[in-house]
Design a protein around this motif. Structure first.
Motif, PDB file in Angstrom:
ATOM      1  N   PHE A 112     -64.897 -92.444  19.542  1.00 16.73           N
ATOM      2  CA  PHE A 112     -63.601 -91.899  19.965  1.00 16.73           C
ATOM      3  C   PHE A 112     -63.542 -90.383  19.756  1.00 16.73           C
ATOM      4  CE2 PHE A 112     -62.840 -94.150  15.827  1.00 16.73           C
ATOM      5  CZ  PHE A 112     -62.608 -93.047  15.008  1.00 16.73           C
ATOM      6  N   PRO A 113     -62.555 -89.699  20.354  1.00 15.37           N
ATOM      7  CA  PRO A 113     -62.517 -88.231  20.337  1.00 15.37           C
ATOM      8  C   PRO A 113     -62.560 -87.645  18.929  1.00 15.37           C
ATOM      9  CG  PRO A 113     -60.929 -89.071  21.908  1.00 15.37           C
ATOM     10  CD  PRO A 113     -61.457 -90.259  21.168  1.00 15.37           C
ATOM     11  N   ASP A 114     -63.277 -86.533  18.796  1.00 13.00           N
ATOM     12  CA  ASP A 114     -63.421 -85.875  17.499  1.00 13.00           C
ATOM     13  C   ASP A 114     -62.084 -85.371  16.954  1.00 13.00           C
ATOM     14  OD1 ASP A 114     -66.104 -86.341  17.763  1.00 13.00           O
ATOM     15  OD2 ASP A 114     -66.624 -84.280  18.310  1.00 13.00           O
ATOM     16  N   ALA A 115     -61.109 -85.165  17.827  1.00 10.25           N
ATOM     17  CA  ALA A 115     -59.799 -84.701  17.369  1.00 10.25           C
ATOM     18  C   ALA A 115     -59.219 -85.652  16.327  1.00 10.25           C
ATOM     19  CB  ALA A 115     -58.840 -84.577  18.552  1.00 10.25           C
ATOM     20  N   LEU A 116     -59.518 -86.940  16.457  1.00 13.15           N
ATOM     21  CA  LEU A 116     -59.012 -87.909  15.485  1.00 13.15           C
ATOM     22  C   LEU A 116     -59.708 -87.759  14.134  1.00 13.15           C
ATOM     23  CD1 LEU A 116     -58.598 -91.043  17.779  1.00 13.15           C
ATOM     24  CD2 LEU A 116     -56.777 -89.718  16.701  1.00 13.15           C
ATOM     25  N   LEU A 117     -60.972 -87.348  14.135  1.00 15.40           N
ATOM     26  CA  LEU A 117     -61.651 -87.084  12.866  1.00 15.40           C
ATOM     27  C   LEU A 117     -60.997 -85.911  12.149  1.00 15.40           C
ATOM     28  CD1 LEU A 117     -65.438 -87.396  13.829  1.00 15.40           C
ATOM     29  CD2 LEU A 117     -63.899 -89.167  12.968  1.00 15.40           C
ATOM     30  N   LEU A 118     -60.623 -84.896  12.916  1.00 22.55           N
ATOM     31  CA  LEU A 118     -59.962 -83.737  12.318  1.00 22.55           C
ATOM     32  C   LEU A 118     -58.571 -84.112  11.822  1.00 22.55           C
ATOM     33  CD1 LEU A 118     -61.047 -80.994  14.883  1.00 22.55           C
ATOM     34  CD2 LEU A 118     -62.161 -81.680  12.755  1.00 22.55           C
ATOM     35  N   LEU A 119     -57.912 -84.993  12.537  1.00 22.25           N
ATOM     36  CA  LEU A 119     -56.618 -85.491  12.077  1.00 22.25           C
ATOM     37  C   LEU A 119     -56.779 -86.241  10.757  1.00 22.25           C
ATOM     38  CD1 LEU A 119     -53.593 -85.811  12.680  1.00 22.25           C
ATOM     39  CD2 LEU A 119     -54.149 -87.912  13.922  1.00 22.25           C
ATOM     40  N   ARG A 120     -57.866 -87.006  10.621  1.00 20.40           N
ATOM     41  CA  ARG A 120     -58.153 -87.720   9.373  1.00 20.40           C
ATOM     42  C   ARG A 120     -58.285 -86.737   8.211  1.00 20.40           C
ATOM     43  NH1 ARG A 120     -57.977 -91.836   5.713  1.00 20.40           N
ATOM     44  NH2 ARG A 120     -59.923 -92.005   4.539  1.00 20.40           N
ATOM     45  N   LEU A 121     -58.977 -85.619   8.429  1.00 22.47           N
ATOM     46  CA  LEU A 121     -59.109 -84.614   7.379  1.00 22.47           C
ATOM     47  C   LEU A 121     -57.740 -84.084   6.970  1.00 22.47           C
ATOM     48  CD1 LEU A 121     -62.176 -82.498   8.577  1.00 22.47           C
ATOM     49  CD2 LEU A 121     -62.157 -84.490   7.070  1.00 22.47           C
ATOM     50  N   ASN A 122     -56.907 -83.802   7.938  1.00 24.18           N
ATOM     51  CA  ASN A 122     -55.564 -83.303   7.653  1.00 24.18           C
ATOM     52  C   ASN A 122     -54.754 -84.332   6.875  1.00 24.18           C
ATOM     53  OD1 ASN A 122     -52.491 -82.745   9.174  1.00 24.18           O
ATOM     54  ND2 ASN A 122     -53.537 -81.078   8.129  1.00 24.18           N
ATOM     55  N   GLU A 123     -54.942 -85.609   7.209  1.00 26.54           N
ATOM     56  CA  GLU A 123     -54.177 -86.677   6.560  1.00 26.54           C
ATOM     57  C   GLU A 123     -54.594 -86.905   5.106  1.00 26.54           C
ATOM     58  OE1 GLU A 123     -53.084 -89.382  10.511  1.00 26.54           O
ATOM     59  OE2 GLU A 123     -54.844 -89.863   9.294  1.00 26.54           O
ATOM     60  N   ILE A 124     -55.845 -86.580   4.755  1.00 28.15           N
ATOM     61  CA  ILE A 124     -56.255 -86.759   3.359  1.00 28.15           C
ATOM     62  C   ILE A 124     -56.094 -85.466   2.566  1.00 28.15           C
ATOM     63  CG2 ILE A 124     -57.855 -88.627   3.925  1.00 28.15           C
ATOM     64  CD1 ILE A 124     -60.172 -86.672   3.586  1.00 28.15           C
ATOM     65  N   GLY A 125     -55.371 -84.491   3.138  1.00 23.87           N
ATOM     66  CA  GLY A 125     -54.973 -83.321   2.374  1.00 23.87           C
ATOM     67  C   GLY A 125     -55.633 -82.013   2.724  1.00 23.87           C
ATOM     68  N   PHE A 126     -56.472 -81.958   3.764  1.00 26.92           N
ATOM     69  CA  PHE A 126     -57.072 -80.693   4.178  1.00 26.92           C
ATOM     70  C   PHE A 126     -55.995 -79.775   4.762  1.00 26.92           C
ATOM     71  CE2 PHE A 126     -60.947 -82.718   3.399  1.00 26.92           C
ATOM     72  CZ  PHE A 126     -62.047 -81.916   3.701  1.00 26.92           C
ATOM     73  N   SER A 127     -55.986 -78.522   4.339  1.00 30.35           N
ATOM     74  CA  SER A 127     -55.120 -77.526   4.957  1.00 30.35           C
ATOM     75  C   SER A 127     -55.680 -77.140   6.321  1.00 30.35           C
ATOM     76  CB  SER A 127     -55.034 -76.287   4.063  1.00 30.35           C
ATOM     77  OG  SER A 127     -56.313 -75.667   3.973  1.00 30.35           O
ATOM     78  N   VAL A 128     -54.906 -76.385   7.093  1.00 27.97           N
ATOM     79  CA  VAL A 128     -55.398 -75.933   8.403  1.00 27.97           C
ATOM     80  C   VAL A 128     -56.685 -75.112   8.255  1.00 27.97           C
ATOM     81  CG1 VAL A 128     -54.892 -74.516  10.437  1.00 27.97           C
ATOM     82  CG2 VAL A 128     -53.138 -76.041   9.519  1.00 27.97           C
ATOM     83  N   PRO A 129     -56.742 -74.120   7.342  1.00 26.14           N
ATOM     84  CA  PRO A 129     -58.014 -73.391   7.176  1.00 26.14           C
ATOM     85  C   PRO A 129     -59.163 -74.297   6.758  1.00 26.14           C
ATOM     86  CG  PRO A 129     -56.220 -72.181   6.151  1.00 26.14           C
ATOM     87  CD  PRO A 129     -55.669 -73.529   6.515  1.00 26.14           C
ATOM     88  N   ALA A 130     -58.887 -75.309   5.916  1.00 24.34           N
ATOM     89  CA  ALA A 130     -59.949 -76.216   5.480  1.00 24.34           C
ATOM     90  C   ALA A 130     -60.446 -77.085   6.633  1.00 24.34           C
ATOM     91  CB  ALA A 130     -59.455 -77.095   4.330  1.00 24.34           C
ATOM     92  N   VAL A 131     -59.523 -77.535   7.500  1.00 17.08           N
ATOM     93  CA  VAL A 131     -59.923 -78.306   8.686  1.00 17.08           C
ATOM     94  C   VAL A 131     -60.837 -77.464   9.572  1.00 17.08           C
ATOM     95  CG1 VAL A 131     -59.115 -79.352  10.835  1.00 17.08           C
ATOM     96  CG2 VAL A 131     -57.927 -79.850   8.705  1.00 17.08           C
ATOM     97  N   ILE A 132     -60.438 -76.209   9.798  1.00 16.14           N
ATOM     98  CA  ILE A 132     -61.254 -75.321  10.633  1.00 16.14           C
ATOM     99  C   ILE A 132     -62.608 -75.074   9.966  1.00 16.14           C
ATOM    100  CG2 ILE A 132     -61.427 -73.017  11.643  1.00 16.14           C
ATOM    101  CD1 ILE A 132     -58.365 -73.011  11.871  1.00 16.14           C
ATOM    102  N   GLY A 133     -62.612 -74.849   8.647  1.00 18.57           N
ATOM    103  CA  GLY A 133     -63.850 -74.608   7.930  1.00 18.57           C
ATOM    104  C   GLY A 133     -64.794 -75.795   7.989  1.00 18.57           C
ATOM    105  N   ALA A 134     -64.256 -76.994   7.835  1.00 18.88           N
ATOM    106  CA  ALA A 134     -65.085 -78.197   7.933  1.00 18.88           C
ATOM    107  C   ALA A 134     -65.651 -78.349   9.341  1.00 18.88           C
ATOM    108  CB  ALA A 134     -64.263 -79.424   7.547  1.00 18.88           C
ATOM    109  N   TYR A 135     -64.837 -77.990  10.336  1.00 16.23           N
ATOM    110  CA  TYR A 135     -65.296 -78.088  11.720  1.00 16.23           C
ATOM    111  C   TYR A 135     -66.390 -77.064  12.003  1.00 16.23           C
ATOM    112  CZ  TYR A 135     -64.933 -78.992  16.723  1.00 16.23           C
ATOM    113  OH  TYR A 135     -65.206 -79.338  18.018  1.00 16.23           O
ATOM    114  N   VAL A 136     -66.296 -75.891  11.389  1.00 14.87           N
ATOM    115  CA  VAL A 136     -67.352 -74.885  11.513  1.00 14.87           C
ATOM    116  C   VAL A 136     -68.655 -75.422  10.916  1.00 14.87           C
ATOM    117  CG1 VAL A 136     -68.148 -72.630  10.691  1.00 14.87           C
ATOM    118  CG2 VAL A 136     -65.831 -72.880  11.587  1.00 14.87           C
TER     119      VAL A 136
END
Length: 381
Positions: A217-241
């Motif tokens: 399924f789309p990677d956007a949902l994986l990033l949503l999962r990171l946000n849901e377990i407490g990743f901040s916006v910069p942390a989500v972007i950093g993990a994606y990098v």
């Protein structure tokens, strides 16, 4: 390292910088800024990828009959238009429209571009050629989020200006297509051709990879999962990098290994990494573990994206490259539509269920692929 390979790699680098600047913040933009539920993230990405998939099937066939460069230019131009629409969106249906136009452009350009790459290099070096292209493409996917991260901090955590910034490299990418060179060619208009003329080995491989697409399924949902377990916006972007950096670094070596061994073996290894990443992300709430698992997921993409295209190209004659690549990318892309829909609807409050289901399914498919049945059916490449 043909001229077209280098130019198209530069074009892809710029376009991916634009797309991936936008991509990691899009789920947060939809849910936190526009107020859409989590299911909408899956719907938007599923429908957008579905529109890309349909256009790939058509554009691949056209690329085998006419010149590819105009279609490549149109595809990158539509991607820029789509990003402008997203930047102007105030409600989520407008994001859906912009994302669909963006992905429509991706669908139009993908098969003609890949056919142009495949026909310009020897068959024994195709996995490396596609690996180089994916490495450059994904280098843009590292640059884009880093620009987004810097912009997010400098612009006082406002997301919308970042969507506007993403338009600049998208437009530059479309302009660079003029440097692509292609000799005029066209099949006779009287020649009749049907999809069923593609070889049986090709259809068997496409069937297996499309089946896998139903759980990817789309990677956007994986990033949503990171946000849901407490990743901040910069942390989500950093993990994606981090994900894209691993993807970029491993793409070319994966192509080299696939040329020396075989694409099915490398692809199967990639599925094992997918299973580890999805299952782990479904179970963990540790930020460190989630970060590492997203890096593992980058290895999956490196082992399967360019390698899958090389695998398909080795099953096709020269005059079938556009058609075969388009159909392959179209069918696997269409699979993302139901994948995004079922995963989004089953997401619940944290996405654990769809992540575990997909991880287990990928592990089963990897075992089947690596133990021989598929390779025996497709025969040597």
């Amino acid at each position: 390292m043909t001229r077209n390979l280098k130019v198209l790699s530069g074009v892809s680098l710029l376009q991916d910088a634009a797309s991936e600047l936008l991509y990691p913040i899009l789920p947060i933009f939809l849910t936190a800024v526009l107020g859409a539920p989590a299911a909408v993230v899956g719907v938007v990405e599923g429908i957008a990828e579905g529109s890309a998939a349909l256009s790939k099937i058509i554009s691949g066939r056209i690329a085998d009959r006419f010149r590819a460069r105009p279609m490549i230019g149109l595809g990158y131009g539509l991607a820029a238009v789509g990003k402008i629409v997203i930047a102007a969106a105030t409600v989520w249906p407008v994001v859906l429209a912009g994302r669909s136009v963006d992905r429509l452009g991706k669908g139009i350009r993908g098969a003609p571009r890949d056919a142009l790459i495949a026909t310009g290099v020897p068959e024994t070096a195709r996995a490396r050629a596609f690996g180089f292209h994916r490495a450059m493409d994904t280098a843009g996917a590292v640059i884009g989020p880093l620009i987004g991260l810097a912009g997010y901090e400098l612009l006082h955590h406002h997301i919308r200006p970042l969507l506007i910034i993403a338009v600049v490299p998208a437009v530059a990418s479309a302009v660079l297509v003029v440097a692509v060179r292609e000799a005029p060619r066209r099949l006779p208009r009287t020649e009749r051709w049907h999809f069923r003329q593609l070889p049986g080995r090709y259809w068997r491989v496409v069937a297996v990879l499309t089946l896998f697409g139903l759980v990817n399924f789309p990677d956007a949902l994986l990033l949503l999962r990171l946000n849901e377990i407490g990743f901040s916006v910069p942390a989500v972007i950093g993990a994606y990098v981090t994900y894209n950096a691993v993807y970029a670094v491993l793409s070319y070596p994966a192509g080299v290994v696939a040329d020396r061994l075989s694409p099915p073996v490398v692809f199967g290894a990639g599925l094992i990494l997918f299973a580890l990443a999805y299952t782990g992300l479904g179970l963990t709430h540790s930020h460190t573990a989630a970060w590492l698992l997203l890096a593992v997921y980058g290895g999956f993409t490196a082992f399967t994206d360019g390698v899958g295209k090389a695998w398909i190209s080795g099953l096709l004659a020269a005059h079938e490259q556009g058609t075969g690549q388009g159909l392959f990318q179209g069918l696997t892309g269409l699979a993302i539509l139901p994948a995004g829909l079922w995963a989004g609807l089953a997401w619940g409050h944290d996405g654990t269920l769809p992540l575990l289901v997909s991880g287990i399914a990928a592990a089963v498919l990897a075992t089947w692929l690596l133990t021989g049945p598929i390779r025996q059916h497709v025969g040597p490449l």
